[in-house]
Design a protein around this motif. Structure first.
Motif, PDB file in Angstrom:
ATOM      1  N   LYS A 152       0.838  -1.202   0.000  1.00  0.00           N
ATOM      2  CA  LYS A 152       0.000   0.000   0.000  1.00  0.00           C
ATOM      3  C   LYS A 152       0.875   1.255   0.000  1.00  0.00           C
ATOM      4  N   GLN A 153       1.965   1.240   0.757  1.00  0.00           N
ATOM      5  CA  GLN A 153       2.843   2.403   0.811  1.00  0.00           C
ATOM      6  C   GLN A 153       3.607   2.594  -0.502  1.00  0.00           C
ATOM      7  N   VAL A 154       3.993   1.505  -1.132  1.00  0.00           N
ATOM      8  CA  VAL A 154       4.620   1.603  -2.455  1.00  0.00           C
ATOM      9  C   VAL A 154       3.626   2.201  -3.448  1.00  0.00           C
ATOM     10  N   PHE A 155       2.380   1.732  -3.396  1.00  0.00           N
ATOM     11  CA  PHE A 155       1.327   2.244  -4.277  1.00  0.00           C
ATOM     12  C   PHE A 155       1.194   3.757  -4.114  1.00  0.00           C
ATOM     13  N   ASP A 156       1.184   4.203  -2.863  1.00  0.00           N
ATOM     14  CA  ASP A 156       1.022   5.628  -2.578  1.00  0.00           C
ATOM     15  C   ASP A 156       2.239   6.448  -3.005  1.00  0.00           C
ATOM     16  N   ALA A 157       3.422   5.830  -3.012  1.00  0.00           N
ATOM     17  CA  ALA A 157       4.648   6.548  -3.366  1.00  0.00           C
ATOM     18  C   ALA A 157       4.791   6.757  -4.873  1.00  0.00           C
ATOM     19  N   LEU A 158       4.060   5.984  -5.658  1.00  0.00           N
ATOM     20  CA  LEU A 158       4.186   6.042  -7.109  1.00  0.00           C
ATOM     21  C   LEU A 158       3.245   7.063  -7.734  1.00  0.00           C
ATOM     22  N   ARG A 159       3.679   7.635  -8.832  1.00  0.00           N
ATOM     23  CA  ARG A 159       2.777   8.460  -9.634  1.00  0.00           C
ATOM     24  C   ARG A 159       1.786   7.534 -10.334  1.00  0.00           C
ATOM     25  N   PRO A 160       0.645   8.037 -10.781  1.00  0.00           N
ATOM     26  CA  PRO A 160      -0.262   7.215 -11.586  1.00  0.00           C
ATOM     27  C   PRO A 160       0.467   6.672 -12.814  1.00  0.00           C
ATOM     28  N   GLY A 161       0.345   5.390 -13.050  1.00  0.00           N
ATOM     29  CA  GLY A 161       1.053   4.750 -14.156  1.00  0.00           C
ATOM     30  C   GLY A 161       2.448   4.280 -13.806  1.00  0.00           C
ATOM     31  N   GLY A 162       2.904   4.556 -12.577  1.00  0.00           N
ATOM     32  CA  GLY A 162       4.249   4.158 -12.151  1.00  0.00           C
ATOM     33  C   GLY A 162       4.376   2.657 -11.950  1.00  0.00           C
ATOM     34  N   LEU A 163       5.620   2.193 -11.844  1.00  0.00           N
ATOM     35  CA  LEU A 163       5.912   0.762 -11.804  1.00  0.00           C
ATOM     36  C   LEU A 163       6.530   0.323 -10.480  1.00  0.00           C
ATOM     37  N   PHE A 164       6.182  -0.890 -10.072  1.00  0.00           N
ATOM     38  CA  PHE A 164       6.782  -1.555  -8.920  1.00  0.00           C
ATOM     39  C   PHE A 164       7.455  -2.810  -9.450  1.00  0.00           C
ATOM     40  N   VAL A 165       8.783  -2.871  -9.353  1.00  0.00           N
ATOM     41  CA  VAL A 165       9.554  -4.004  -9.880  1.00  0.00           C
ATOM     42  C   VAL A 165      10.161  -4.773  -8.710  1.00  0.00           C
ATOM     43  N   ILE A 166       9.875  -6.075  -8.670  1.00  0.00           N
ATOM     44  CA  ILE A 166      10.328  -6.938  -7.574  1.00  0.00           C
ATOM     45  C   ILE A 166      11.178  -8.069  -8.137  1.00  0.00           C
ATOM     46  N   ILE A 167      12.374  -8.224  -7.579  1.00  0.00           N
ATOM     47  CA  ILE A 167      13.223  -9.386  -7.857  1.00  0.00           C
ATOM     48  C   ILE A 167      13.343 -10.158  -6.558  1.00  0.00           C
ATOM     49  N   ASP A 168      13.153 -11.481  -6.623  1.00  0.00           N
ATOM     50  CA  ASP A 168      13.356 -12.263  -5.396  1.00  0.00           C
ATOM     51  C   ASP A 168      13.643 -13.717  -5.734  1.00  0.00           C
ATOM     52  N   HIS A 169      14.139 -14.416  -4.713  1.00  0.00           N
ATOM     53  CA  HIS A 169      14.446 -15.836  -4.843  1.00  0.00           C
ATOM     54  C   HIS A 169      13.148 -16.645  -4.794  1.00  0.00           C
ATOM     55  N   ALA A 170      12.952 -17.515  -5.756  1.00  0.00           N
ATOM     56  CA  ALA A 170      11.714 -18.289  -5.840  1.00  0.00           C
ATOM     57  C   ALA A 170      11.719 -19.478  -4.883  1.00  0.00           C
ATOM     58  N   ALA A 171      10.614 -19.632  -4.170  1.00  0.00           N
ATOM     59  CA  ALA A 171      10.388 -20.817  -3.332  1.00  0.00           C
ATOM     60  C   ALA A 171       9.527 -21.802  -4.120  1.00  0.00           C
ATOM     61  N   GLU A 172       9.294 -22.969  -3.541  1.00  0.00           N
ATOM     62  CA  GLU A 172       8.483 -23.978  -4.203  1.00  0.00           C
ATOM     63  C   GLU A 172       7.069 -23.464  -4.454  1.00  0.00           C
ATOM     64  N   ALA A 173       6.496 -23.889  -5.561  1.00  0.00           N
ATOM     65  CA  ALA A 173       5.132 -23.498  -5.889  1.00  0.00           C
ATOM     66  C   ALA A 173       4.176 -23.969  -4.795  1.00  0.00           C
ATOM     67  N   GLY A 174       3.291 -23.089  -4.378  1.00  0.00           N
ATOM     68  CA  GLY A 174       2.313 -23.431  -3.358  1.00  0.00           C
ATOM     69  C   GLY A 174       2.797 -23.233  -1.933  1.00  0.00           C
ATOM     70  N   SER A 175       4.050 -22.792  -1.751  1.00  0.00           N
ATOM     71  CA  SER A 175       4.611 -22.665  -0.400  1.00  0.00           C
ATOM     72  C   SER A 175       4.249 -21.342   0.277  1.00  0.00           C
ATOM     73  N   GLY A 176       3.703 -20.398  -0.485  1.00  0.00           N
ATOM     74  CA  GLY A 176       3.340 -19.116   0.112  1.00  0.00           C
ATOM     75  C   GLY A 176       4.547 -18.424   0.731  1.00  0.00           C
ATOM     76  N   MET A 177       4.407 -18.054   2.012  1.00  0.00           N
ATOM     77  CA  MET A 177       5.501 -17.385   2.725  1.00  0.00           C
ATOM     78  C   MET A 177       6.200 -18.324   3.704  1.00  0.00           C
ATOM     79  N   ARG A 178       6.025 -19.606   3.533  1.00  0.00           N
ATOM     80  CA  ARG A 178       6.598 -20.604   4.447  1.00  0.00           C
ATOM     81  C   ARG A 178       8.109 -20.485   4.592  1.00  0.00           C
ATOM     82  N   ASP A 179       8.814 -20.151   3.513  1.00  0.00           N
ATOM     83  CA  ASP A 179      10.275 -20.223   3.504  1.00  0.00           C
ATOM     84  C   ASP A 179      10.968 -18.873   3.607  1.00  0.00           C
ATOM     85  N   THR A 180      10.222 -17.820   3.914  1.00  0.00           N
ATOM     86  CA  THR A 180      10.846 -16.491   3.911  1.00  0.00           C
ATOM     87  C   THR A 180      11.953 -16.353   4.944  1.00  0.00           C
TER      88      THR A 180
END
Length: 254
Positions: free
Chosen positions: A165-193
Motif C-alpha cells: 500500500k505504501q509503495v502504491f502511494d509513493a508512485l505516480r499514476p502509471g508508475g511501476l513496482f519491480v520486484i526481484i526475489d528468490h523463488a520458493a516452491e510453488a504453493g509454499s506461500g511465505m513458508r520459507d521467507t
C-alpha cells in the motif's frame, strides 16, 4: 471481413500478446552509455552476472525518471539508476531502520557515494520499515531480493499488505513496482521467507495485486531451472545460481 483474413490477423496477433508477459526488452543505447560510465568501473565487472542492462530496460526508467531503490544494500543498482536518470532525475535509496540495525554500515557507505558530485542525484533515506515515504511521487519503485524479508522478525514482522500500500502511494499514476526475489516452491506461500530466504512468486503476485496494482509482465533473465528451490539461498552449492523471478506491476493511470 472475410473469415480467412480474420483468422490470419488473429494468428499474427497472438504471439505479441503471449510475449508481453515474458518480455526481455532490448537495452537502449542510453542504458549502454550509462553502464559504461567510467565511475562504474568496479560495478561493471558484475553487470553480466546481474543482467543489469536487461533489468534496467525492464524497469522502463529513462533520463529524468524518479526512482525509489528500496533496501539497496551496497548500492549497485542505485549507482546504475543514477547514471541512467541523469542530473534531471533522482534516486531515493531507502533503508529501513530495522535493516540498518541488522546490516549496519550500508547506508553510511552510500551516503559517502552520494556526496560525490557525480552521484549528487542519489538521496539516502532511513525510515521505519512500516512507514515508507518519499518527498515526491516516483516513476518506479525497485527492490531486489528483499520483498521476502518484510514479514520476518528482523524487519519487524511488517505485513506485505502494508508495504504494498505504501509503495502504491509513493508512485505516480502509471508508475511501476519491480520486484526481484528468490523463488520458493510453488504453493509454499511465505513458508520459507525466514528459513530459506525465498518466497513463492504466486503469493507475491497475489499480495501486490491486492494493493491495487496490475501485473504488467515478467522477465526470465535471472531464472535458473536447475535450482530445486529447496535450499537456503546461502547454500554454497546454489549461491549465485538461485532461481529468481522478476515481476513488474503498474499502478493504474486513473
Amino acid at each position: 471481413m472475410r473469415p480467412v483474413l480474420l483468422a490470419v490477423l488473429i494468428a499474427l496477433a497472438l504471439p505479441v500478446v503471449a510475449n508481453a508477459q515474458t518480455s526481455k526488452p532490448t537495452a537502449s543505447s542510453a542504458i549502454a552509455t550509462a553502464l559504461n560510465d567510467p565511475a562504474r568501473k568496479a560495478d561493471a565487472a558484475n553487470d553480466e552476472r546481474r543482467k543489469a542492462a536487461d533489468i534496467i530496460a525492464f524497469t522502463e526508467i529513462k533520463a529524468g525518471s524518479r526512482v525509489l531503490d528500496l533496501i539497496p544494500g551496497g548500492g549497485y543498482f542505485s549507482r546504475a539508476f543514477s547514471a541512467v536518470v541523469g542530473p534531471q532525475g533522482h534516486v531515493y535509496a531507502v533503508f529501513p531502520e530495522a535493516y540498518e540495525k541488522a546490516e549496519p554500515g550500508f547506508a553510511d557507505k552510500l551516503r559517502e557515494v552520494a556526496k560525490q558530485p557525480h552521484y549528487a542525484n542519489i538521496e539516502v533515506l532511513l525510515q521505519p520499515a512500516n512507514r515508507l515515504s518519499v518527498p515526491a511521487p516516483v516513476d518506479m519503485v525497485f527492490t531486489s531480493q528483499n520483498y521476502h524479508d518484510y514479514p520476518d522478525k528482523f524487519m519487524g514482522n511488517v505485513d506485505p499488505a502494508v508495504l504494498n500500500k505504501q509503495v502504491f502511494d509513493a508512485l505516480r499514476p502509471g508508475g511501476l513496482f519491480v520486484i526481484i526475489d528468490h523463488a520458493a516452491e510453488a504453493g509454499s506461500g511465505m513458508r520459507d521467507t525466514d528459513t530459506l530466504h525465498r518466497i513463492d512468486p504466486a503469493i507475491v503476485k497475489k499480495q501486490v495485486e491486492a494493493a491495487g496494482f496490475v501485473f504488467d509482465g515478467e522477465s526470465n533473465v535471472l531464472r535458473h531451472p536447475a535450482d530445486t528451490r529447496t535450499k537456503t539461498v546461502f547454500d554454497k552449492s546454489i549461491r549465485g545460481q538461485t532461481d529468481q523471478f522478476i515481476y513488474r506491476f503498474r499502478k493504474p493511470a486513473a
